[in-house]
Design an enzyme around this catalytic site. Structure first.
Site, mmCIF file in Angstrom:
data_model
loop_
_atom_site.group_PDB
_atom_site.id
_atom_site.type_symbol
_atom_site.label_atom_id
_atom_site.label_comp_id
_atom_site.label_asym_id
_atom_site.label_seq_id
_atom_site.Cartn_x
_atom_site.Cartn_y
_atom_site.Cartn_z
ATOM 1 N N ARG A 1 55.451 -5.443 -5.817
ATOM 2 C CA ARG A 1 54.775 -4.165 -5.599
ATOM 3 C C ARG A 1 54.994 -3.262 -6.810
ATOM 4 O O ARG A 1 55.724 -2.267 -6.749
ATOM 5 C CB ARG A 1 55.283 -3.524 -4.316
ATOM 6 C CG ARG A 1 54.953 -4.345 -3.075
ATOM 7 C CD ARG A 1 55.587 -3.762 -1.822
ATOM 8 N NE ARG A 1 55.231 -4.530 -0.634
ATOM 9 C CZ ARG A 1 55.621 -4.241 0.596
ATOM 10 N NH1 ARG A 1 56.402 -3.179 0.812
ATOM 11 N NH2 ARG A 1 55.262 -4.991 1.615
ATOM 12 N N ASP B 1 63.231 -0.317 8.607
ATOM 13 C CA ASP B 1 61.925 0.213 9.013
ATOM 14 C C ASP B 1 61.970 1.037 10.294
ATOM 15 O O ASP B 1 61.276 2.040 10.416
ATOM 16 C CB ASP B 1 60.931 -0.933 9.224
ATOM 17 C CG ASP B 1 60.415 -1.491 7.916
ATOM 18 O OD1 ASP B 1 60.477 -0.776 6.902
ATOM 19 O OD2 ASP B 1 59.957 -2.640 7.904
ATOM 20 N N ARG B 2 62.742 0.568 11.285
ATOM 21 C CA ARG B 2 62.667 1.166 12.623
ATOM 22 C C ARG B 2 64.043 1.662 13.054
ATOM 23 O O ARG B 2 65.005 0.902 13.073
ATOM 24 C CB ARG B 2 62.122 0.137 13.631
ATOM 25 C CG ARG B 2 60.712 -0.315 13.300
ATOM 26 C CD ARG B 2 60.171 -1.335 14.290
ATOM 27 N NE ARG B 2 60.955 -2.560 14.343
ATOM 28 C CZ ARG B 2 60.906 -3.537 13.432
ATOM 29 N NH1 ARG B 2 60.117 -3.419 12.374
ATOM 30 N NH2 ARG B 2 61.645 -4.626 13.564
ATOM 31 N N ASP C 1 46.528 -8.808 5.996
ATOM 32 C CA ASP C 1 46.821 -10.091 6.633
ATOM 33 C C ASP C 1 48.222 -10.492 6.199
ATOM 34 O O ASP C 1 48.444 -10.867 5.053
ATOM 35 C CB ASP C 1 45.794 -11.144 6.214
ATOM 36 C CG ASP C 1 46.011 -12.490 6.896
ATOM 37 O OD1 ASP C 1 47.178 -12.823 7.217
ATOM 38 O OD2 ASP C 1 45.032 -13.222 7.097
ATOM 39 N N GLY D 1 46.403 -14.911 4.550
ATOM 40 C CA GLY D 1 45.357 -14.560 3.595
ATOM 41 C C GLY D 1 45.806 -13.607 2.500
ATOM 42 O O GLY D 1 46.553 -12.664 2.750
ATOM 43 N N TYR E 1 52.683 0.745 -0.696
ATOM 44 C CA TYR E 1 51.516 0.816 0.170
ATOM 45 C C TYR E 1 50.428 1.673 -0.498
ATOM 46 O O TYR E 1 50.692 2.505 -1.361
ATOM 47 C CB TYR E 1 51.887 1.462 1.504
ATOM 48 C CG TYR E 1 52.562 0.553 2.500
ATOM 49 C CD1 TYR E 1 53.147 -0.651 2.127
ATOM 50 C CD2 TYR E 1 52.634 0.907 3.848
ATOM 51 C CE1 TYR E 1 53.768 -1.470 3.053
ATOM 52 C CE2 TYR E 1 53.260 0.097 4.786
ATOM 53 C CZ TYR E 1 53.827 -1.084 4.382
ATOM 54 O OH TYR E 1 54.435 -1.887 5.306
ATOM 55 N N GLU F 1 46.862 -6.095 10.343
ATOM 56 C CA GLU F 1 47.901 -5.067 10.418
ATOM 57 C C GLU F 1 47.512 -3.896 9.523
ATOM 58 O O GLU F 1 46.723 -4.046 8.591
ATOM 59 C CB GLU F 1 49.258 -5.613 9.938
ATOM 60 C CG GLU F 1 49.927 -6.582 10.878
ATOM 61 C CD GLU F 1 51.402 -6.766 10.525
ATOM 62 O OE1 GLU F 1 52.005 -5.811 10.001
ATOM 63 O OE2 GLU F 1 51.936 -7.848 10.778
ATOM 64 N N GLU F 2 48.090 -2.749 9.804
ATOM 65 C CA GLU F 2 48.064 -1.595 8.901
ATOM 66 C C GLU F 2 46.687 -1.341 8.282
ATOM 67 O O GLU F 2 46.519 -1.275 7.063
ATOM 68 C CB GLU F 2 49.114 -1.787 7.810
ATOM 69 C CG GLU F 2 50.522 -1.835 8.375
ATOM 70 C CD GLU F 2 51.579 -2.160 7.340
ATOM 71 O OE1 GLU F 2 52.753 -1.857 7.610
ATOM 72 O OE2 GLU F 2 51.243 -2.712 6.271
#
Length: 470
Positions: A368, A149-150, A292, A296, A402, A275-276
């Site tokens: 996903r 990711d980073r 969340d 959640g 996403y 987040e996001e």
């Protein structure tokens, strides 16, 4: 007539014809100059008439040429004017395809960036796709390990919506491994987060120039929305998180004007996780549906007023929209508390339609894959399970990822309400497929007044690539 006389006669005739032709051209030029040079010619020759009907909509350019009119509509926006964005969201019955970039398919033989986290945001004159590159191209050795990711190589770049994230059309925006971007009517503002996990910095750019910074305040991966921020009457708002991804973190709302931070507020949300966020303007406020990542499977909701007061809770609907999640029948919604007890999560979105809600989610409950959007009656205000519409965008045989929201401003759409739109990322490569890389493409949908048939606008790239076989 002897041969010499014949030659002289033919030559004389040819010379005469040439001279006559030259004289005709000279006369033609003189007549053209005299006709076009006249003033007050009753509009029958070349003349441009400009009529401004509305300074925020268009210029109508009428060119008349020998009694034939050509009308060209030139998009026009006064760059000294802020967008309003206080209108309500349009009520829609379905979502129609707006664009699809096919970046991974094209990237098998084209110079296309390895990316993740694409999102769309619009100005008064255009929509752009923003994305976080990995500083490498598809089907190249530097794409190895881009599941991470980073990294210091990640940058925020953009192209016109629908274009692949290619080297030749992409515009650099910021150094970033987390980002947001939006247009206030005058210029683009971007926020790019980069640096080490413990001391990350968010750099605000306005009109392409760094104008402000936000330093990590909790020392634990400062991050932001990965989708469009929201501008209302010149002020732009976005949400940031700093702290753990799997327990209580810290959340802040920021407000900027022309790239300078003019306000911020901490969000108190004990027991909840944000987040996001996917945010959009609606009735003069900023409405956000977030992720969340702690417990959640329902999504946090954050509604922000221009004075930075806010309301925070959860999407009330009695259907979960995060992934992973449990069965719909076993889920009971809540407007105030996390429900479902499923860790992890995925960025998603929702749109308020009065008291109803449009909510997007993966079709799979555990991975996903697939994507659908549901309209739940009274789902914004009550724990309702009543689906009044459902539309499939990606079938469950194909990967998604996403998803996030944006709106078409009235200056762009010509409507008197804000058109709700969303994008779906379709992740390919690691960790689900046998490649050395991870990247994505996207499909973008916008609200319309008609129901739209189910279909699968999936990524469609055939893997592995050549680089994966070496």
């Amino acid at each position: 007539m002897n041969p010499n006389q014949k030659i002289i006669t033919i030559g004389s005739i040819s010379l005469g014809l040439v001279v006559f032709n030259v004289l005709l051209h000279v006369v033609s030029i003189i007549v053209t100059v005299l006709v076009l040079g006249r003033g007050g010619n009753n509009g029958i020759c070349n003349e441009t008439v400009v009529r401004e009907y509305n300074e925020t909509v268009r210029i109508e350019k009428v060119t008349q040429w020998h009694n034939t009119s050509v009308v060209e509509y030139v998009p026009y926006w006064n760059e000294g004017t802020y967008m309003n964005n206080t209108e309500a969201i349009c009520d829609v019955k379905g979502f129609a395809p707006f664009s699809k970039d096919n970046g991974i398919r094209i990237g098998s033989r084209g110079h296309v960036f390895v990316i993740r986290e694409p999102f769309v945001s619009c100005s008064p004159t255009e929509c752009r796709t923003f994305f976080l590159t990995q500083g490498s191209l598809l089907n190249d050795k530097h794409s190895n390990g881009t599941v991470k990711d980073r990294s210091p190589f990640r940058t925020l770049m953009s192209v016109e919506v629908g274009q692949s994230p290619n080297v030749y059309q992409a515009r650099f925006e910021a150094v970033a491994w987390s980002a947001t971007a939006c247009h206030d009517g005058k210029k683009w503002m971007t926020v790019g987060v980069t640096g080490p996990d413990s001391k990350a910095v968010a750099v605000v750019h306005y009109g392409g120039v760094p104008t402000d910074v936000v330093n990590s305040w909790a020392g634990d991966i400062l991050r932001t929305q990965e989708s469009s921020c929201t501008c209302i009457q010149g002020d732009c708002y976005w949400v940031m998180t700093d702290g753990p991804a799997n327990r209580q973190a810290q959340y802040r709302i920021y407000k900027a004007n022309q790239g300078k931070i003019v306000g911020q507020t901490d969000v108190s949300f004990n027991g909840g996780h944000i987040e996001e966020c996917s945010c959009y303007p609606n009735d003069g406020k900023v409405e956000c549906v977030c992720r969340d990542n702690w417990t959640g499977t329902n999504r946090p909701v954050l509604v922000i007023s221009p004075d930075l007061s806010y309301r925070v809770g959860y999407l009330c609907a009695g259907l979960p929209s995060d992934t992973p999640r449990g069965e719909d029948a076993q889920f009971t919604g809540s407007c105030t508390s996390p429900m479902g007890n499923q860790g992890y999560g995925v960025k998603g979105f929702g749109f308020r339609q009065g008291t109803d809600v449009w909510m997007g989610r993966t079709i799979s409950r555990t991975s996903r894959s697939g994507f659908e959007i549901l309209r739940v009656r009274n789902g914004w205000t009550q724990t309702s399970k009543e689906q009044v519409r459902k539309q499939v965008v990606v079938d469950n045989l194909n990967w998604s990822g996403y998803s996030g929201s944006f709106t078409l401003p009235v200056e762009l759409s010509g409507k008197d309400c804000l058109v709700p739109c969303f994008w779906v990322e379709m992740i390919r490569g690691k960790p689900e497929e046998k490649t050395i890389w991870t990247s994505s493409s996207s499909i973008v949908m916008c609200g319309v007044d008609y129901e739209v048939a189910d279909w699968s606008w999936h990524d469609g790239a055939i893997l592995p690539f050549d680089i994966d076989k070496m």
